[in-house]
Design an enzyme around this catalytic site. Structure first.
Site, short mmCIF file in Angstrom:
data_model
loop_
_atom_site.label_atom_id
_atom_site.label_comp_id
_atom_site.label_asym_id
_atom_site.label_seq_id
_atom_site.Cartn_x
_atom_site.Cartn_y
_atom_site.Cartn_z
N GLY A 187 0.86 -1.38 0.09
CA GLY A 187 -0.01 0.08 0.06
C GLY A 187 0.92 1.25 -0.04
N SER A 188 0.66 2.22 -1.07
CA SER A 188 1.72 3.33 -1.05
C SER A 188 0.96 4.21 -2.09
CB SER A 188 3.03 2.82 -1.59
OG SER A 188 2.72 2.06 -2.73
#
Length: 243
Positions: free
Chosen positions: A191-192
């Site tokens: 997640g980014s």
């Protein structure tokens, strides 16, 4: 997207950064089987399958279009707005168009170069781990910023930003290295967000809510924007507005 391409993407081999996690899940599953511990076996199997999916690294085929600026990551565009590039890159204080792409845990997390050029600066900065979908993530979160000098002398920047559960940013290129648009240069775990700062005067072709395919989606065209075109002004009240 056709069914064949979808299957090829889902079944793509994993990026090397995911191999330790995949191996760990396999070991846990084997131990669960040997010890006849059903919950441990299923936990290890589920984790292995998740990592195989998360770290998948499909081949991408950049469009043969001169001057195309490509998406540096898969995901959803959460912001298209003028902003000043990270100060550590030394690209000046003039706002330029920034396209921010949020990567959920379901997206491919391999980052790709937006264009041909030379990496002139790489700067890592510690920071927070707030939700990467929020606009303040560009300023507050842990990040790794790259400055890219184009063949015509203009500059752009790509910033890898850690998210709420991301804790590791990997970058495989070095300062002074020549790169090609669409080639892999790193990955962010779990997640980014990836921000792309276009060269001054270049206008984005994408809008908020649009889905990006890293290394394939065209974000802007360089030949349509001479360097002399004025850069966008930051909106009133923006933290990037002149004092």
């Amino acid at each position: 997207m056709d069914l064949g391409r979808t299957l090829r993407m889902v079944m793509a081999p994993p990026h090397r950064a995911g191999l330790p996690f995949i191996a760990g899940g396999v070991v846990v599953a084997i131990l669960g089987g040997l010890l006849l511990t059903r919950w441990l076996f299923w936990l290890g199997l589920a984790f292995t399958l998740f990592c195989l999916y998360f770290f998948r690294d499909p081949e991408r085929f950049p469009p043969a279009r001169r001057g195309a600026v490509l998406a540096p990551a898969d995901g959803k565009v959460v912001s298209v707005a003028p902003a000043v590039p990270p100060a550590e890159l030394g690209l000046g204080e003039q706002p330029r168009w920034r396209v921010a792409t949020f990567l959920s845990v379901l997206d491919v997390h391999v980052n790709r170069m937006p264009a041909d050029g030379t990496v002139t600066r790489i700067a890592y900065r510690h920071g927070k781990f707030v939700n990467a979908a929020l606009d303040k993530a560009s300023e507050d979160n842990e990040r790794n910023a790259l400055a890219l000098r184009l063949p015509d002398g203009r500059d752009m920047a790509v910033v890898q930003i850690a998210g709420l559960i991301a804790r590791r940013i990997l970058c495989h290129v070095r300062e002074g290295e020549r790169v090609t648009g669409g080639e892999r240069f790193g990955i962010i775990r779990f997640g980014s967000r990836t921000d792309l700062y276009l060269p001054e005067g270049v206008q984005p072709l994408v809008v908020e809510g649009q889905t990006m395919i890293g290394g394939e989606t065209v974000i802007a065209l360089l030949e349509d924007a001479p360097a002399s075109r004025p850069a966008p002004a930051a909106p009133p009240g923006s933290p990037f507005s002149p004092a």
